[in-house]
Design a protein around this motif. Structure first.
Motif, PDB file in Angstrom:
ATOM      1  N   VAL A 278      51.445 -74.241  32.518  1.00 13.24           N
ATOM      2  CA  VAL A 278      52.720 -74.712  31.975  1.00 13.24           C
ATOM      3  C   VAL A 278      53.836 -73.858  32.577  1.00 13.24           C
ATOM      4  N   THR A 279      55.065 -74.353  32.502  1.00 11.57           N
ATOM      5  CA  THR A 279      56.214 -73.603  33.005  1.00 11.57           C
ATOM      6  C   THR A 279      57.108 -73.206  31.842  1.00 11.57           C
ATOM      7  N   ASN A 280      57.362 -71.924  31.694  1.00  5.99           N
ATOM      8  CA  ASN A 280      58.231 -71.406  30.644  1.00  5.99           C
ATOM      9  C   ASN A 280      59.680 -71.709  31.023  1.00  5.99           C
TER      10      ASN A 280
ATOM     11  N   VAL B 157      46.148 -79.460  21.839  1.00 10.00           N
ATOM     12  CA  VAL B 157      46.507 -80.572  22.712  1.00 10.00           C
ATOM     13  C   VAL B 157      47.974 -80.518  23.123  1.00 10.00           C
ATOM     14  N   ASN B 158      48.808 -79.804  22.347  1.00 10.11           N
ATOM     15  CA  ASN B 158      50.217 -79.686  22.726  1.00 10.11           C
ATOM     16  C   ASN B 158      50.384 -78.933  24.043  1.00 10.11           C
ATOM     17  N   VAL B 159      49.384 -78.144  24.437  1.00 12.31           N
ATOM     18  CA  VAL B 159      49.444 -77.469  25.739  1.00 12.31           C
ATOM     19  C   VAL B 159      49.298 -78.497  26.860  1.00 12.31           C
TER      20      VAL B 159
ATOM     21  N   ALA C 244      58.312 -70.612  22.159  1.00  7.86           N
ATOM     22  CA  ALA C 244      58.886 -70.761  23.503  1.00  7.86           C
ATOM     23  C   ALA C 244      58.811 -72.222  23.937  1.00  7.86           C
ATOM     24  N   GLU C 245      59.746 -72.637  24.800  1.00  5.12           N
ATOM     25  CA  GLU C 245      59.778 -74.011  25.284  1.00  5.12           C
ATOM     26  C   GLU C 245      59.163 -74.102  26.680  1.00  5.12           C
ATOM     27  N   TYR C 246      58.365 -75.157  26.886  1.00  5.50           N
ATOM     28  CA  TYR C 246      57.634 -75.312  28.140  1.00  5.50           C
ATOM     29  C   TYR C 246      57.791 -76.722  28.702  1.00  5.50           C
ATOM     30  N   LEU C 247      57.703 -76.806  30.032  1.00  7.86           N
ATOM     31  CA  LEU C 247      57.683 -78.080  30.740  1.00  7.86           C
ATOM     32  C   LEU C 247      56.529 -78.091  31.736  1.00  7.86           C
ATOM     33  N   ASP C 248      56.483 -79.145  32.512  1.00  4.63           N
ATOM     34  CA  ASP C 248      55.438 -79.418  33.500  1.00  4.63           C
ATOM     35  C   ASP C 248      54.998 -78.176  34.282  1.00  4.63           C
TER      36      ASP C 248
ATOM     37  N   ARG D 175      71.348 -76.417  32.199  1.00  8.14           N
ATOM     38  CA  ARG D 175      72.266 -75.303  32.431  1.00  8.14           C
ATOM     39  C   ARG D 175      71.914 -74.064  31.609  1.00  8.14           C
ATOM     40  N   LYS D 176      71.240 -74.254  30.475  1.00  7.91           N
ATOM     41  CA  LYS D 176      70.869 -73.074  29.679  1.00  7.91           C
ATOM     42  C   LYS D 176      69.561 -72.449  30.163  1.00  7.91           C
ATOM     43  N   TYR D 177      68.970 -73.064  31.206  1.00 10.64           N
ATOM     44  CA  TYR D 177      67.725 -72.529  31.775  1.00 10.64           C
ATOM     45  C   TYR D 177      67.879 -72.304  33.279  1.00 10.64           C
TER      46      TYR D 177
END
Length: 282
Positions: free
Chosen positions: A114-116, A134-136, A155-159, A205-207
């Motif tokens: 995952v990407t932080n 499964v949320n991972v 923490a928030e994660y994307l692809d 913009r906040k990341y």
């Protein structure tokens, strides 16, 4: 069980190729001590480790026409092009039941990339309980702009593909001397810079670290392809990939094309099965 790393690249609907590879593995009782999955590759790895033949392909194709699965309506109303409730609960719990028990008996380690969003760095979650974690898988498959970040432990994660599309170096660092890598692009493919970086700078913009990673993703991807070629030349890597350019979109709805890609993955793997077993056993 072979002492080796097994790496599944992502690629959206191009993952249909991987579903064919998976079934060839299952038909030959192949097991690996360490598996790595990125984006749809993580979802495919989950079906592989549950030893459910054809399931990864069914999940890819059977629900294409269902708006709960993938639709512009989903994106506009929820912020997710692919419906999380449908993908990670309705399908595995009701429509095409997932074998949670078989997965829980897997004696190796599944690492999902995952990407932080805050740091822009790749993180690697080791899944043991698919029902609770499964949320991972959802986070690893959450494409920028097409999905909302997934909250895990605050923490928030994307692809995962943003930071580490093909976690070969990670597998090597984990001590895997041999690696089997399943790609979803042919050997001529090289990733190009993203044209939508200005939009990403506004949207995220906040990341800023995430935006930096998106802007430089092609560099890391192509460097990993170079590393892969080196490892393959040194007989430390065995690569399975489409034999010709894959002419389908990330969100492909043509089931005939997807079936052909599945067949390619299965046929390519069976054709090289003796070589693969020789590689793993030497």
């Amino acid at each position: 069980m072979y002492s080796a790393g097994l790496i599944f690249e992502g690629g959206g609907m191009r993952g249909a190729y991987t579903t064919g590879v998976i079934d060839a593995f299952l038909d030959n009782d192949l097991e690996f001590s360490r598996c790595y999955g990125v984006s749809v590759g993580a979802c495919n790895a989950a079906s592989f480790l549950a030893k459910q033949r054809r399931r990864a392909y069914r999940v890819t194709t059977d629900y294409i026409g269902d708006k709960r699965y993938c639709s512009l309506r989903n994106l506009l109303t929820t912020g997710n092009l692919f419906g999380p409730e449908m993908l990670y609960h309705t399908i595995p719990e009701k429509l095409d039941p997932y074998d949670y028990d078989t997965f829980s008996r897997y004696a190796g380690i599944l690492s999902v990339v995952v990407t932080n969003c805050e740091t822009g760095e790749a993180e690697y979650f080791h899944l043991k309980n698919m029902r609770e974690e499964v949320n991972v898988l959802q986070a690893s498959s959450s494409l920028p702009l097409l999905a909302k970040p997934v909250l895990i432990n605050g923490a928030e994660y994307l692809d995962g593909g943003v930071a580490d599309s093909i976690p070969l170096q990670r597998s090597i660092d984990d001590g895997n001397v041999k690696n089997v890598i399943v790609l979803t692009q042919d050997i001529t493919y090289r990733k190009k810079p993203m044209k939508i970086v200005p939009l990403l700078k506004i949207f995220y913009r906040k990341y800023p670290h995430l935006v930096d990673q998106l802007a430089t993703r092609h560099l890391r991807y192509n460097q990993t392809l170079d590393l892969l070629a080196q490892e393959e030349s040194a007989c430390r890597a065995f690569v399975l990939r489409p034999q010709k350019p894959v002419n389908i979109g990330r969100v492909e709805t043509n089931k005939t094309k997807l079936a052909a890609l599945y067949d390619d993955g299965y046929r390519d793997t069976i054709a090289r099965m003796d070589d693969l077993k020789a590689f793993l056993e030497k």
